[in-house]
Enzyme design. Structure first.
Site, PDB file in Angstrom:
ATOM      1  N   ASP A  33       2.984   1.899  -5.408  1.00  0.00           N
ATOM      2  CA  ASP A  33       3.686   1.307  -4.276  1.00  0.00           C
ATOM      3  C   ASP A  33       3.012   0.014  -3.820  1.00  0.00           C
ATOM      4  OD1 ASP A  33       5.654   2.035  -1.811  1.00  0.00           O
ATOM      5  OD2 ASP A  33       3.802   1.149  -1.032  1.00  0.00           O
ATOM      6  N   LYS A  86       8.393  -4.316  -1.947  1.00  0.00           N
ATOM      7  CA  LYS A  86       9.131  -4.432  -0.677  1.00  0.00           C
ATOM      8  C   LYS A  86       9.299  -5.902  -0.322  1.00  0.00           C
ATOM      9  CE  LYS A  86       6.359  -0.460   0.734  1.00  0.00           C
ATOM     10  NZ  LYS A  86       5.046  -0.755   0.146  1.00  0.00           N
TER      11      LYS A  86
HETATM   12  N1  LIG Z   1       6.082   0.546   4.418  1.00  0.00           N
HETATM   13  C1  LIG Z   1       5.093   0.228   5.215  1.00  0.00           C
HETATM   14  O1  LIG Z   1       5.286  -0.430   6.246  1.00  0.00           O
HETATM   15  C2  LIG Z   1       3.707   0.682   4.869  1.00  0.00           C
HETATM   16  C3  LIG Z   1       2.682   0.553   5.814  1.00  0.00           C
HETATM   17  C4  LIG Z   1       1.408   0.995   5.464  1.00  0.00           C
HETATM   18  C5  LIG Z   1       1.186   1.558   4.212  1.00  0.00           C
HETATM   19  N2  LIG Z   1       2.196   1.649   3.294  1.00  0.00           N
HETATM   20  C6  LIG Z   1       1.988   2.222   1.941  1.00  0.00           C
HETATM   21  O2  LIG Z   1       1.449   3.532   2.089  1.00  0.00           O
HETATM   22  C7  LIG Z   1       0.216   3.621   1.371  1.00  0.00           C
HETATM   23  C8  LIG Z   1      -0.719   4.617   2.028  1.00  0.00           C
HETATM   24  O3  LIG Z   1      -0.971   4.268   3.374  1.00  0.00           O
HETATM   25  P1  LIG Z   1      -2.402   3.746   3.883  1.00  0.00           P
HETATM   26  O4  LIG Z   1      -3.119   3.132   2.746  1.00  0.00           O
HETATM   27  O5  LIG Z   1      -2.166   2.946   5.083  1.00  0.00           O
HETATM   28  O6  LIG Z   1      -3.105   5.057   4.414  1.00  0.00           O
HETATM   29  P2  LIG Z   1      -3.528   6.503   3.834  1.00  0.00           P
HETATM   30  O7  LIG Z   1      -3.173   6.649   2.403  1.00  0.00           O
HETATM   31  O8  LIG Z   1      -3.048   7.498   4.812  1.00  0.00           O
HETATM   32  O9  LIG Z   1      -5.101   6.441   3.992  1.00  0.00           O
HETATM   33  C9  LIG Z   1      -5.871   5.566   3.260  1.00  0.00           C
HETATM   34  C10 LIG Z   1      -7.272   5.584   3.864  1.00  0.00           C
HETATM   35  O10 LIG Z   1      -7.841   6.877   3.756  1.00  0.00           O
HETATM   36  C11 LIG Z   1      -8.979   6.840   2.894  1.00  0.00           C
HETATM   37  N3  LIG Z   1      -8.887   8.015   2.011  1.00  0.00           N
HETATM   38  C12 LIG Z   1      -8.087   8.192   0.939  1.00  0.00           C
HETATM   39  N4  LIG Z   1      -8.270   9.390   0.374  1.00  0.00           N
HETATM   40  C13 LIG Z   1      -9.223  10.007   1.116  1.00  0.00           C
HETATM   41  C14 LIG Z   1      -9.856  11.263   1.019  1.00  0.00           C
HETATM   42  N5  LIG Z   1      -9.540  12.126   0.067  1.00  0.00           N
HETATM   43  N6  LIG Z   1     -10.790  11.582   1.952  1.00  0.00           N
HETATM   44  C15 LIG Z   1     -11.130  10.693   2.931  1.00  0.00           C
HETATM   45  N7  LIG Z   1     -10.559   9.480   3.069  1.00  0.00           N
HETATM   46  C16 LIG Z   1      -9.610   9.141   2.168  1.00  0.00           C
HETATM   47  C17 LIG Z   1      -8.910   5.521   2.156  1.00  0.00           C
HETATM   48  O11 LIG Z   1     -10.197   4.991   1.913  1.00  0.00           O
HETATM   49  P3  LIG Z   1     -10.737   4.510   0.475  1.00  0.00           P
HETATM   50  O12 LIG Z   1      -9.694   3.608  -0.162  1.00  0.00           O
HETATM   51  O13 LIG Z   1     -11.983   3.787   0.844  1.00  0.00           O
HETATM   52  O14 LIG Z   1     -10.974   5.750  -0.324  1.00  0.00           O
HETATM   53  C18 LIG Z   1      -8.174   4.632   3.150  1.00  0.00           C
HETATM   54  O15 LIG Z   1      -9.060   4.114   4.112  1.00  0.00           O
HETATM   55  C19 LIG Z   1      -0.290   2.181   1.381  1.00  0.00           C
HETATM   56  O16 LIG Z   1      -1.317   1.966   0.443  1.00  0.00           O
HETATM   57  C20 LIG Z   1       0.976   1.436   1.113  1.00  0.00           C
HETATM   58  O17 LIG Z   1       1.291   1.475  -0.268  1.00  0.00           O
HETATM   59  C21 LIG Z   1       3.460   1.216   3.617  1.00  0.00           C
END
Ligand SMILES: NC(=O)c1ccc[n+]([C@@H]2O[C@H](COP(=O)([O-])OP(=O)(O)OC[C@H]3O[C@@H](n4cnc5c(N)ncnc54)[C@H](OP(=O)(O)O)[C@@H]3O)[C@@H](O)[C@H]2O)c1
Length: 280
Positions: free
Chosen positions: A48, A78
């Site tokens: 994504d 997107k």
């Molecule tokens: N459509 C939208 O508006 C929108 C907005 C935001 C995000 N997104 C998409 O959704 C995806 C996921 O959301 P997100 O990246 O914001 O948040 P998330 O996946 O909920 O959390 C990611 C965070 O948690 C940490 N993490 C991951 N696995 C872990 C584990 N097993 N234990 C502890 N910490 C962990 C990561 O750190 P490390 O990387 O340091 O491991 C990172 O800081 C994004 O990458 C993006 O593709 C879309």
């Protein structure tokens, strides 16, 4: 069932992995290569990205370097607010495809609803699907009201609504609305960007199953039937987040996790982005 054969069927008939890999803040070619290589090895097939993330080129390079056959992966991008509008959206997607070094994406999303280009952008999406630039079209950060408004002019409705969703923001009415309208809900920030991991309820359930808090949260999404796309740049966590197919949360545990809902957003409020025509 495991991560690779766990597929959802979308309203347009296409299939999509229920669990994917988020690429927001995956910066730099080396980090991208390592993250995608590890994710692919662990069975993730959905990647994504977004114009906003500024890493479509790195995604394309990584896929090429790793010699991953295009048909083996499901790629989402997107369209950013600044690229909305009929012609601007089409031009920007052509540029995204160039960066990705791909002929098509599997899923194209309107990143945020904005008032100024609301219907024009969607008309472009319908055309881009017809032209084969994308297999499926969807939206992100659309609330019920945006979906209802879109339905007044759309020829085709989105098959996905990617929204902020985690135990502190469970969005149950919107998830139900989407289900009722054959729209798959996809959870962004499924781990609440780390905010949910420290919750006692989650830690207690995790200890009981011999799993990590992150695994319990992702299993909760899995059993709720929504799609989810956790991000990590750490190989151990990428593997950990995929290893959620060997335990089951009880109905009671599912309910306990749902009680954590606190309307806690880590991201923007979609209604305001719609009015301001940009992320504020
Ligand atoms: N459509 C939208 O508006 C929108 C907005 C935001 C995000 N997104 C998409 O959704 C995806 C996921 O959301 P997100 O990246 O914001 O948040 P998330 O996946 O909920 O959390 C990611 C965070 O948690 C940490 N993490 C991951 N696995 C872990 C584990 N097993 N234990 C502890 N910490 C962990 C990561 O750190 P490390 O990387 O340091 O491991 C990172 O800081 C994004 O990458 C993006 O593709 C879309």
């Amino acid at each position: 069932m495991d991560i690779q054969d766990n597929l959802l069927t979308l309203a347009d008939g296409n299939k999509m992995p229920q669990q994917g890999f988020g690429l927001y803040k995956v910066v730099g070619q080396e980090t991208m290569d390592t993250a995608i290589a590890k994710a692919y090895a662990e069975g993730y097939r959905l990647f994504d990205t977004a114009q906003l993330y500024g890493n479509e080129k790195e995604v394309g390079n990584a896929v090429k370097k790793l010699a991953i056959p295009r048909e083996k992966i499901f790629v989402t991008t997107k369209v950013a607010e600044e690229n909305q509008g009929y012609q601007a959206a089409i031009d920007s997607v052509k540029e995204s495809l160039q960066k990705l070094q791909m002929d098509y994406v599997d899923l194209l999303l309107v990143h945020w609803p904005i008032e100024s280009s609301f219907f024009d952008t969607w008309r472009a999406f319908e055309e881009m699907k017809k032209a084969g630039l994308t297999k499926s079209i969807g939206v992100s950060n659309f609330q019920m009201i945006h979906l209802q408004y879109l339905a007044t002019q759309a020829n085709e409705m989105p098959v996905i609504d990617q929204i902020e969703l985690h135990p502190l923001l469970s969005q149950m009415p919107l998830v139900q609305f989407n289900r009722d309208h054959h729209i798959v809900t996809q959870a962004w920030s499924p781990l609440g960007r780390g905010a949910v991991i420290g919750q006692d309820v989650i830690k207690t359930i995790a200890a009981k199953h011999g799993k990590s808090p992150a695994q319990v949260i992702l299993r909760w999404h899995l059993q709720n039937g929504v799609s989810f796309i956790p991000k990590s740049v750490h190989e151990a966590r990428i593997a950990e987040n995929a290893a959620i197919y060997d335990f089951t949360l009880s109905d009671e545990e599912m309910k306990q996790i749902a009680t954590l809902n606190a309307y806690h957003r880590t991201g923007r409020e979609p209604e305001l982005v719609y009015e301001y025509n940009k992320q504020y």
